[in-house]
Motif scaffolding. Structure first.
Motif, mmCIF file in Angstrom:
data_model
loop_
_atom_site.group_PDB
_atom_site.id
_atom_site.type_symbol
_atom_site.label_atom_id
_atom_site.label_comp_id
_atom_site.label_asym_id
_atom_site.label_seq_id
_atom_site.Cartn_x
_atom_site.Cartn_y
_atom_site.Cartn_z
ATOM 1 N N GLN A 5 0.828 -1.209 0.000
ATOM 2 C CA GLN A 5 0.000 0.000 0.000
ATOM 3 C C GLN A 5 0.867 1.266 0.000
ATOM 4 O O GLN A 5 0.738 2.118 0.887
ATOM 5 N N PRO A 6 1.747 1.436 -0.982
ATOM 6 C CA PRO A 6 2.520 2.679 -1.026
ATOM 7 C C PRO A 6 1.652 3.850 -1.458
ATOM 8 O O PRO A 6 0.578 3.651 -2.024
ATOM 9 N N ARG A 7 2.134 5.031 -1.183
ATOM 10 C CA ARG A 7 1.498 6.250 -1.696
ATOM 11 C C ARG A 7 2.417 6.783 -2.786
ATOM 12 O O ARG A 7 3.544 7.211 -2.483
ATOM 13 N N VAL A 8 1.964 6.740 -4.026
ATOM 14 C CA VAL A 8 2.807 7.105 -5.163
ATOM 15 C C VAL A 8 2.189 8.287 -5.904
ATOM 16 O O VAL A 8 1.030 8.237 -6.312
ATOM 17 N N PHE A 9 2.994 9.323 -6.080
ATOM 18 C CA PHE A 9 2.564 10.518 -6.798
ATOM 19 C C PHE A 9 3.384 10.613 -8.082
ATOM 20 O O PHE A 9 4.612 10.491 -8.054
ATOM 21 N N VAL A 10 2.684 10.788 -9.209
ATOM 22 C CA VAL A 10 3.351 10.749 -10.506
ATOM 23 C C VAL A 10 3.116 12.032 -11.281
ATOM 24 O O VAL A 10 2.104 12.720 -11.103
ATOM 25 N N ALA A 11 4.091 12.335 -12.140
ATOM 26 C CA ALA A 11 3.960 13.410 -13.120
ATOM 27 C C ALA A 11 3.843 12.747 -14.490
ATOM 28 O O ALA A 11 4.640 11.869 -14.824
ATOM 29 N N GLU A 12 2.859 13.147 -15.265
ATOM 30 C CA GLU A 12 2.602 12.539 -16.569
ATOM 31 C C GLU A 12 2.522 13.603 -17.650
ATOM 32 O O GLU A 12 2.010 14.700 -17.426
ATOM 33 N N ALA A 13 3.027 13.262 -18.822
ATOM 34 C CA ALA A 13 2.974 14.166 -19.977
ATOM 35 C C ALA A 13 2.938 13.335 -21.243
ATOM 36 O O ALA A 13 3.644 12.311 -21.343
ATOM 37 N N ALA A 14 2.121 13.740 -22.184
ATOM 38 C CA ALA A 14 2.003 13.053 -23.476
ATOM 39 C C ALA A 14 1.740 11.561 -23.290
ATOM 40 O O ALA A 14 2.268 10.714 -24.016
ATOM 41 N N GLY A 15 0.921 11.246 -22.293
ATOM 42 C CA GLY A 15 0.525 9.858 -22.078
ATOM 43 C C GLY A 15 1.546 8.983 -21.386
ATOM 44 O O GLY A 15 1.330 7.778 -21.223
ATOM 45 N N GLY A 16 2.671 9.565 -20.948
ATOM 46 C CA GLY A 16 3.692 8.762 -20.288
ATOM 47 C C GLY A 16 4.095 9.356 -18.950
ATOM 48 O O GLY A 16 3.867 10.533 -18.660
ATOM 49 N N MET A 17 4.722 8.539 -18.104
ATOM 50 C CA MET A 17 5.188 8.971 -16.793
ATOM 51 C C MET A 17 6.559 9.637 -16.935
ATOM 52 O O MET A 17 7.468 9.065 -17.528
ATOM 53 N N VAL A 18 6.698 10.846 -16.407
ATOM 54 C CA VAL A 18 7.980 11.552 -16.481
ATOM 55 C C VAL A 18 8.578 11.783 -15.099
ATOM 56 O O VAL A 18 9.674 12.340 -14.986
ATOM 57 N N GLY A 19 7.888 11.343 -14.057
ATOM 58 C CA GLY A 19 8.433 11.465 -12.715
ATOM 59 C C GLY A 19 7.538 10.799 -11.698
ATOM 60 O O GLY A 19 6.326 10.647 -11.921
#
Length: 385
Positions: free
Chosen positions: A276-290
């Motif tokens: 149960q991690p807490r994961v925050f993502v940055a997405e651009a152009a349909g892909g994960m960038v961070g």
């Protein structure tokens, strides 16, 4: 305080079976799954120092025998005591003085073998119901020194101790250890009011910059969100995270294998975060960038992993968004009191509201020239503001 019972110190191989019980109320770095993940790469022989009273375990600390130098590692005594140690947050004056000291101090091979009392997570945290008892902490220190002497280990170091419990520092001082300021670990207090209160905590200039950074991300087509737990079961998600993590490792350490980073992420998610991690993502152009991955433990979220695409112009802002701006409101809503980020990146963490908790090193050596080098370092070592 202890009563009039019989107190003794036992040394048990590896992580003692009773450790999980004693560490039940401890921070994440004392959790057995975290220790199992990190201990393989630290030292040559891990032991558990256990203080008992009338046969009942009251206090314990992990320690490791180091038999050969580990250049550049933050548990290598030559590195952390007398070298300029670029990773440690020292003043420029301290770094320059230590450069001069290194020219005359004993070389790396003289600092081993030694006993390092420290968790694999680069903090020294005793656990158990007696962790605040000055007398039991004194017995812990005495036991470590005595066992080191029996094993022909001339030097004992308690590395990255906290100010709490104060009894540990006092016990170390009584036993003749020399203290050095080594580092800071960074914690962000989470305001109950979420983002508005968080921004109010920041300096006016930083508050404006935070708003500008989020606007720049939006203008660049980058969105920030928290992953749903079920998304972490998707192979594509984990593969993308591993690739970004490998980019980070290569940037700072020169090389990394995505397959290895994937395996480590899976262990962190499954074993350390209990799935149960807490994961925050940055997405651009349909892909994960961070991404930034937190593990919930007690009333704190610990930042354990992250990765960002540094080839993207917006990658710097992605780090701030996934590590601070997005987690704060989510943590506040969950009733979390703090985000823990560990050591390093002091400027970025301080400017975004983190508080630096000082970490000290305490060293005692039977070797005269090592003692002199430690004392000389203590006189010139100073953390930056």
């Amino acid at each position: 305080m202890t009563g009039n019972g019989q107190v003794s110190v036992q040394v048990r191989p590896g992580v003692a079976e009773l450790w999980p019980e004693l560490a039940a109320d401890g921070p994440l770095l004392t959790k057995l799954s975290w220790l199992e993940l990190r201990s393989a790469s630290f030292g040559d022989q891990m032991i558990t120092l256990v203080v008992t009273e009338d046969g009942e375990a009251k206090l314990a600390a992990l320690a490791t025998v180091l038999r050969k130098p580990a250049p550049g590692e933050l548990y290598d005594l030559h590195h952390v005591v007398v070298s300029p140690a670029p990773v440690l947050p020292l003043t420029d004056a301290a770094r320059a003085a230590r450069t001069e000291l290194m020219a005359t101090a004993p070389p790396p091979e003289r600092w081993v073998p030694c006993l390092i009392v420290m968790l694999p997570g680069y903090e020294c945290v005793p656990v158990g119901p007696g962790r605040a008892d000055p007398a039991l902490l004194g017995e812990l220190v005495s036991g470590a020194v005595a066992w080191a002497g029996e094993q022909d280990l001339p030097t004992v170091a308690f590395l990255y101790t906290h100010a709490d419990p104060p009894g540990l520092d006092q016990a170390l001082a009584r036993h003749g250890f020399t203290a050095l300021s080594l580092s800071r670990t960074w914690v962000l207090p989470v305001p109950a009011g979420g983002t508005p209160e968080y921004l109010a905590m920041l300096a006016p200039k930083r508050r404006s910059e935070a708003a500008r950074e989020m606007r720049r991300l939006a203008d660049a087509g980058v969105s920030i969100r928290q992953l749903d737990p079920c998304e972490l079961g998707a192979e594509a998600t984990l593969t993308a995270m591993a690739a970004l993590r490998a980019r980070n490792v290569r940037k700072y350490h020169g090389r990394a294998a995505e397959a290895r980073e994937l395996a480590k992420l899976q262990r962190v998610i499954t074993d350390v975060c209990d799935g149960q991690p807490r994961v925050f993502v940055a997405e651009a152009a349909g892909g994960m960038v961070g991404f930034t991955l937190f593990c919930a433990h007690g009333d704190c979220w610990y930042g354990l992993s992250g990765g960002h695409d540094y080839s993207a112009a917006s990658s710097r802002f992605c780090y701030f968004a996934t590590s601070f701006y997005a987690p704060v409101p989510a943590a506040a809503q969950a009733g979390v009191r703090s985000l823990a980020f560990g050591q390093g990146s002091a400027g970025a963490k301080r400017s975004r509201g983190c508080v630096g908790l000082p970490l000290a090193g305490w060293i005692l050596s039977a070797e005269r020239d090592l003692r002199a080098a430690v004392q000389a370092s203590a006189a010139i070592t100073e953390l930056d503001a």
